[in-house]
Write a protein that holds these residues in place. Structure first.
Motif, PDB file in Angstrom:
ATOM      1  N   HIS A  76       0.829  -1.213   0.000  1.00 14.08           N
ATOM      2  CA  HIS A  76       0.000   0.000   0.000  1.00 14.08           C
ATOM      3  C   HIS A  76       0.856   1.253   0.000  1.00 14.08           C
ATOM      4  N   VAL A 106       0.596   5.047   1.200  1.00 14.77           N
ATOM      5  CA  VAL A 106      -0.291   5.766   2.108  1.00 14.77           C
ATOM      6  C   VAL A 106       0.225   7.169   2.428  1.00 14.77           C
ATOM      7  N   SER A 130      -1.950   9.185   4.924  1.00 15.61           N
ATOM      8  CA  SER A 130      -2.596   9.653   6.164  1.00 15.61           C
ATOM      9  C   SER A 130      -2.512   8.584   7.241  1.00 15.61           C
ATOM     10  N   GLU A 187      -5.000   5.705   6.609  1.00 17.26           N
ATOM     11  CA  GLU A 187      -4.516   4.791   5.548  1.00 17.26           C
ATOM     12  C   GLU A 187      -3.364   3.932   6.075  1.00 17.26           C
ATOM     13  N   ALA A 246      -4.600   1.093   8.367  1.00 14.90           N
ATOM     14  CA  ALA A 246      -5.246   0.028   7.586  1.00 14.90           C
ATOM     15  C   ALA A 246      -4.201  -0.768   6.796  1.00 14.90           C
ATOM     16  N   ALA A 247      -3.205  -0.066   6.262  1.00 17.07           N
ATOM     17  CA  ALA A 247      -2.169  -0.731   5.458  1.00 17.07           C
ATOM     18  C   ALA A 247      -1.329  -1.673   6.319  1.00 17.07           C
TER      19      ALA A 247
END
Ligand SMILES: Nc1ncnc2c1ncn2[C@@H]1O[C@H](COP(=O)(O)OP(=O)(O)O)[C@@H](O)[C@H]1O
Ligand SMILES: [Mg+2]
Length: 369
Positions: free
Chosen positions: A198, A200, A202, A205, A208-209
Motif C-alpha cells: 500500500h 499511504v 494519512s 490509511e 489500515a495498510a
C-alpha cells in the motif's frame, strides 16, 4: 537410451502466482529445443501435490490468463533420492520409476517456488536446477534481509525500516513519517506480485495498510516513496553474470499494484528497451550485476530500479525467477539484447549443469594428508 538431456519442468505451485507460472511454463515448453532436450512436465497443484503431465497438453484455457488451469488428470509423483544416491521420479500409486532426471527448471514464482524451499529439495535430491540456490533464493524473497544486504554493500536503496508483529502495537504514523517521509509504502516482507502493498499518506490509511500487510507476513517493511521511472534489467550467468539492455514499466495506476499487474490489461505499458541515455544504461547494468552478486544469485534474476529525475538510480528489488511468458520482461530484454528465447532456455539449463558440476568438485570433508 536417448542422448537428449532430460529436463523436468516444474510449474504451478502453492503460490499466488500459480497461474502466471502456468503461462510461463507453456512458453518454455513451446520454445525449448527438442533436438537437445526431452521435456518431462510436472504440474504442482494448489495443495502442493506433484502431477506428471503431458507436456503437449497440460492446460485448460491455455490462452485465457484469467481461466488458465492445470488439467486434473496427471498421475501423482514424487522426487526421491533413489539407490546409489541417484535422483528418481516415482509415481506415488504404483511406485513406478520414471527414469533419470538430468536437470530441473523450476518455472515457479513466489512462495514455495522462488524462496529457497524447492531449491532445498532439489539440492537434497542432488539434481542440477536452474536459478539461484537456497541462499540466494531466500535472501531475494525477503525484502528486509535483501535490503539490509544491499545497504551493507553500499548499494543505493530507498530508506526503510522493518517492523515485527511484536513491535506493531508501538508503531505510530508519526514515527514512520519521521523515518521515511510521506507518502510512504507499507509492504509484507515476504511476498511478491504487489500483494498486500500500500501507498499511504494519512494516519488512517497507514493503520489500515499495516493491518493488511500483517495478514500476509509476521514482519513488514515501511519505506520511503520514490518518485521516479521504473526500470528493470535482466541478469544471466553464474560467476561472470551479464546484464541485458534495461526495460521500463510504465504503470497507468497510482503504482505497479496487483491490479495493474494482473487484472487490468492496460495496467502498464512495457518499453523494451527503455529509452535511456547510454551512460544511464551502463550504470543500470553495473548496478544490476552488483545486486545479483551481493545477493548471492546464480543463473538468472531480474533486478528492478527507480530512476529519479536528477539521474539517481535506486535498487528496488530482485526477482530470482521472473515471469517467463513470451511477453514477460525477462526474456524480452534478452531478445532485444540479441539472445532469442530458445537460446536463453538452453543457456539457463547449461548454467544449471555447470554450477552443479562446480559444486560437486568441492571437498565435503577434511582431507588429511
Ligand atoms: N519505495 C517505493 N517508491 C515508489 N513506488 C514503490 C516503492 N515500493 C514499491 N513501489 C511500487 O509498488 C510496486 C511493487 O512493489 P515491489 O517492492 O516491487 O514488490 P513486489 O515484490 O510485490 O513486486 C513497484 O513496482 C512500484 O510500482
Ligand atoms: Mg516488484
Amino acid at each position: 537410451m536417448s542422448s537428449k538431456t532430460r529436463v523436468v519442468l516444474l510449474c504451478g505451485g502453492k503460490s499466488a502466482e500459480h497461474e502466471v507460472s502456468l503461462q510461463s511454463a507453456k512458453n518454455v515448453v513451446d520454445a525449448i529445443d527438442r533436438e537437445r532436450y526431452e521435456v518431462v512436465l510436472i504440474g504442482i497443484d494448489k495443495q502442493g501435490c506433484w502431477h506428471l503431465c503431458d507436456a503437449e497438453d497440460f492446460l485448460l484455457h491455455a490462452d485465457d490468463p484469467s481461466r488458465i488451469a492445470l488439467k486434473a488428470s496427471g498421475e501423482p509423483v514424487a522426487l526421491v533420492t533413489g539407490e546409489g544416491g541417484q535422483p528418481a521420479l516415482v509415481t506415488l500409486n504404483e511406485h513406478r520409476d520414471l527414469g533419470p532426471v538430468d536437470v530441473v527448471f523450476p518455472v515457479l514464482h513466489g512462495t514455495f517456488g522462488e524462496d529457497g524451499t524447492i531449491q532445498g529439495l532439489l539440492k537434497l535430491a542432488d539434481i542440477p536446477f536452474v536459478g539461484a540456490g537456497v541462499l540466494g533464493s531466500s535472501v531475494g524473497m525477503d525484502k528486509d534481509v535483501m535490503k539490509r544486504l544491499l545497504r551493507d554493500a553500499g548499494l543505493p536503496i530507498p530508506k526503510f525500516f522493518v517492523v515485527s508483529r511484536a513491535q506493531a502495537d508501538a508503531l505510530s504514523f508519526e514515527h514512520a513519517v519521521e523515518q521515511v517521509g510521506r507518502p510512504l509504502f507499507v509492504k509484507p516482507a515476504n511476498l511478491g506480485s504487489s500483494v498486500g502493498i500500500h501507498k499511504v499518506a494519512s494516519r488512517a490509511e497507514f493503520d489500515a495498510a499495516v493491518k493488511d500487510a500483517f495478514r500476509y507476513d509476521t514482519k513488514i517493511i515501511v519505506e520511503e516513496a520514490i518518485v521516479g521511472r521504473e526500470i528493470e534489467c535482466s541478469v544471466l550467468g553464474n560467476e561472470t553474470p551479464q546484464a541485458s539492455l534495461p526495460g521500463e514499466i510504465i504503470p497507468t495506476h497510482e503504482f505497479y499494484s496487483y491490479e495493474a499487474k494482473y487484472l487490468d490489461e492496460a495496467g502498464a505499458r512495457l518499453e523494451i528497451p527503455a529509452k535511456l541515455p547510454d551512460e544511464t544504461v551502463r550504470r543500470v547494468q553495473e548496478l544490476a550485476v552488483r545486486t545479483f552478486q551481493v545477493l548471492c544469485c546464480e543463473g538468472l534474476a531480474r533486478v528492478d530500479f527507480f530512476l529519479q529525475e536528477d539521474g539517481a538510480i535506486l535498487v528496488n528489488e530482485i526477482n530470482t525467477i521472473p515471469g517467463f511468458t513470451r511477453i514477460s520482461m525477462y526474456p524480452k530484454l534478452w531478445e532485444v539484447s540479441g539472445l532469442a528465447y530458445p537460446e536463453l532456455i538452453h543457456r539457463l539449463l547449461q548454467l544449471a549443469i555447470e554450477r552443479f558440476e562446480r559444486e560437486k568438485a568441492l571437498e565435503t570433508s577434511v582431507r588429511l594428508s
